[in-house]
Motif scaffolding. Structure first.
Motif, PDB file in Angstrom:
ATOM      1  N   UNK A 111      40.280  28.191  27.193  1.00  0.00           N
ATOM      2  CA  UNK A 111      40.811  28.014  28.549  1.00  0.00           C
ATOM      3  C   UNK A 111      40.486  29.268  29.368  1.00  0.00           C
ATOM      4  N   UNK A 112      39.568  29.183  30.311  1.00  0.00           N
ATOM      5  CA  UNK A 112      39.244  30.376  31.110  1.00  0.00           C
ATOM      6  C   UNK A 112      40.459  30.896  31.872  1.00  0.00           C
ATOM      7  N   UNK A 113      40.677  32.207  31.800  1.00  0.00           N
ATOM      8  CA  UNK A 113      41.676  32.871  32.649  1.00  0.00           C
ATOM      9  C   UNK A 113      41.164  32.871  34.083  1.00  0.00           C
ATOM     10  N   UNK A 114      42.082  32.785  35.032  1.00  0.00           N
ATOM     11  CA  UNK A 114      41.671  32.829  36.426  1.00  0.00           C
ATOM     12  C   UNK A 114      42.547  33.740  37.263  1.00  0.00           C
ATOM     13  N   UNK A 115      41.966  34.241  38.364  1.00  0.00           N
ATOM     14  CA  UNK A 115      42.725  34.965  39.385  1.00  0.00           C
ATOM     15  C   UNK A 115      43.001  33.959  40.505  1.00  0.00           C
ATOM     16  N   UNK A 116      44.268  33.776  40.853  1.00  0.00           N
ATOM     17  CA  UNK A 116      44.668  32.769  41.837  1.00  0.00           C
ATOM     18  C   UNK A 116      45.283  33.426  43.072  1.00  0.00           C
ATOM     19  N   UNK A 117      45.035  32.801  44.201  1.00  0.00           N
ATOM     20  CA  UNK A 117      45.556  33.317  45.463  1.00  0.00           C
ATOM     21  C   UNK A 117      47.066  33.153  45.546  1.00  0.00           C
ATOM     22  N   UNK A 118      47.706  34.157  46.136  1.00  0.00           N
ATOM     23  CA  UNK A 118      49.105  34.063  46.504  1.00  0.00           C
ATOM     24  C   UNK A 118      49.181  34.205  48.017  1.00  0.00           C
ATOM     25  N   UNK A 119      49.681  35.338  48.487  1.00  0.00           N
ATOM     26  CA  UNK A 119      49.721  35.601  49.929  1.00  0.00           C
ATOM     27  C   UNK A 119      48.355  35.993  50.465  1.00  0.00           C
ATOM     28  N   UNK A 120      47.462  36.436  49.588  1.00  0.00           N
ATOM     29  CA  UNK A 120      46.106  36.807  49.989  1.00  0.00           C
ATOM     30  C   UNK A 120      45.144  35.709  49.545  1.00  0.00           C
ATOM     31  N   UNK A 121      44.298  35.247  50.457  1.00  0.00           N
ATOM     32  CA  UNK A 121      43.486  34.054  50.217  1.00  0.00           C
ATOM     33  C   UNK A 121      42.187  34.324  49.472  1.00  0.00           C
ATOM     34  N   UNK A 122      41.730  35.564  49.449  1.00  0.00           N
ATOM     35  CA  UNK A 122      40.458  35.852  48.783  1.00  0.00           C
ATOM     36  C   UNK A 122      40.449  37.281  48.274  1.00  0.00           C
ATOM     37  N   UNK A 123      39.559  37.555  47.339  1.00  0.00           N
ATOM     38  CA  UNK A 123      39.434  38.911  46.821  1.00  0.00           C
ATOM     39  C   UNK A 123      38.931  39.859  47.908  1.00  0.00           C
ATOM     40  N   UNK A 193      53.255  32.902  44.875  1.00  0.00           N
ATOM     41  CA  UNK A 193      53.391  32.833  46.335  1.00  0.00           C
ATOM     42  C   UNK A 193      54.122  34.055  46.893  1.00  0.00           C
ATOM     43  N   UNK A 194      54.803  34.799  46.010  1.00  0.00           N
ATOM     44  CA  UNK A 194      55.553  35.975  46.450  1.00  0.00           C
ATOM     45  C   UNK A 194      54.727  37.254  46.368  1.00  0.00           C
ATOM     46  N   UNK A 195      53.512  37.152  45.825  1.00  0.00           N
ATOM     47  CA  UNK A 195      52.652  38.320  45.660  1.00  0.00           C
ATOM     48  C   UNK A 195      51.274  37.995  46.240  1.00  0.00           C
ATOM     49  N   UNK A 196      50.378  38.962  46.163  1.00  0.00           N
ATOM     50  CA  UNK A 196      49.046  38.734  46.739  1.00  0.00           C
ATOM     51  C   UNK A 196      48.149  37.888  45.836  1.00  0.00           C
ATOM     52  N   UNK A 197      48.111  38.227  44.563  1.00  0.00           N
ATOM     53  CA  UNK A 197      47.281  37.501  43.614  1.00  0.00           C
ATOM     54  C   UNK A 197      48.013  37.391  42.278  1.00  0.00           C
TER      55      UNK A 197
END
Length: 274
Positions: A111-123, A193-197
Motif C-alpha cells: 500500500x503506497x504511503x501518500x502525502x494528502x492535502x489538509x489546509x494547504x492544497x499543494x506541496x 483538515x486541521x493541519x496543512x498536510x
C-alpha cells in the motif's frame, strides 16, 4: 416354532439393514481459521480468500481491529491463528519491544504511503512553519519521514533508511521550519483538515475514502525499496508456519481470485506482490 424363528430372523435382518443405513460417516465439518485484520483493505481481501478456502474445507473467520497492537497480541497468545495488517519493519519492531514471537509466512500486497492535502492544497503552496502530521509508530514514522525527504521537504541524517526507526529528531535539515507532529496512525485521516498536510498509511487512507494513486499529492516511489520493505504480510506465531491450515490460507491469499479482486477494486492504492 419355525414361524417364530422365521419372524425373529426377519426382524434381525431389518434391524441390521437399518443399522447399516445409519452407519454412514457424518459430514466433515470445515476446519476453522481465525485471522485478525484491519478493516480496509485486509478484511475485504480476506473475504475473497474465505470463498477460496471454503472449497478446500476451511472456514475462515475474520476478526477486525482498528489498532496495530491487539492483532499481534492475540496471535502471540494463541487466541487467533494469524494476522494480516502489517509490514516486516513494524513486526520486527513490535516483537523487539513486546517480547512476542510472530513471524511472516507470506507477503501479500503493498500500500503506497501518500502525502494528502489538509489546509494547504499543494506541496508548492506549503508555507514556512506549516504543520504536517505523520504516524507515531517507529517503522511507519520512518516511512513518512522518508517520503517527506523524497519530496525535498526535509533531509534526514546520514544512514537513515527503511530499516531504521527514525523520529523527528533524525531530521538534519528542515529549510521551511516545518512543524512535524507525530500522531496515532488511526487519527491521521480525520485530523488532516486541521493541519496543512498529512502523511497517511494506505489502509487508513482507504478507510477514509482516499486513494493514494488518485488523491495524494505525492506517493512513495514504487520502483524503489518500499514495495518489498513495506509489503503487508500474513503473520503467525513462530512454529506454526507449516500448519496445513496456515499453508491453505497462504495459498488462498495468493490466489488468482485475490489478485484479480485487488486489481479491480483498489485502483493502484493496493498492489498485489505475488
Amino acid at each position: 416354532m419355525k414361524k417364530i424363528f422365521a419372524l425373529l430372523l426377519a426382524l434381525c435382518l431389518v434391524l441390521a439393514l437399518a443399522a447399516c443405513g445409519n452407519s454412514q460417516p457424518a459430514a466433515k465439518e470445515n476446519v476453522k481459521i481465525r485471522v485478525a485484520a484491519s478493516p480496509t483493505p485486509h478484511a475485504e481481501i480476506l473475504a475473497i480468500a474465505k470463498e477460496v478456502l471454503a472449497a478446500e474445507g476451511y472456514d475462515l473467520e475474520v476478526v477486525e481491529y482498528d489498532d496495530y497492537v491487539q492483532p499481534n497480541l492475540v496471535v502471540d497468545s494463541g487466541e487467533l491463528d494469524a494476522n494480516y495488517f502489517q509490514h516486516s519493519p513494524y513486526l520486527n519492531s513490535f516483537n523487539a519491544e513486546n517480547g512476542t514471537d510472530i513471524v511472516s509466512v507470506a507477503l501479500i500486497h503493498y500500500e503506497p504511503f501518500g502525502i494528502y492535502a489538509g489546509k494547504t492544497a499543494s506541496l508548492a503552496d506549503l508555507a514556512d512553519g506549516a504543520e504536517i502530521i505523520i504516524p507515531n509508530d517507529g517503522s511507519n514514522e520512518t516511512r513518512a519521514l522518508l517520503l517527506l525527504q523524497q519530496e525535498g521537504l526535509i533531509k534526514l541524517a546520514d544512514g537513515i533508511d527503511a530499516s531504521s526507526n527514525a523520529t523527528v529528531f533524525d531530521i538534519a535539515e528542515n529549510p521551511k521550519n516545518l512543524q512535524i507532529t507525530e500522531m496515532d496512525a488511526a487519527q491521521l485521516a480525520r485530523s488532516r483538515k486541521d493541519v496543512d498536510l498529512a502523511v497517511i498509511n494506505g489502509n487508513f487512507a482507504l478507510a477514509a475514502g482516499l486513494n493514494a494513486s488518485a488523491d495524494a499529492l505525492a506517493i512513495e516511489d514504487a520502483s524503489g525499496d518500499a514495495a518489498q520493505t513495506y509489503a503487508n504480510l500474513l503473520g503467525v506465531k513462530a512454529g506454526r508456519e507449516n500448519d496445513p491450515a496456515i499453508q491453505a490460507l497462504v495459498k488462498a491469499l495468493q490466489s488468482d481470485a485475490v489478485r484479480d479482486y485487488i486489481n479491480a477494486t483498489y485502483g493502484g492504492a493496493v498492489v498485489p506482490i505475488f
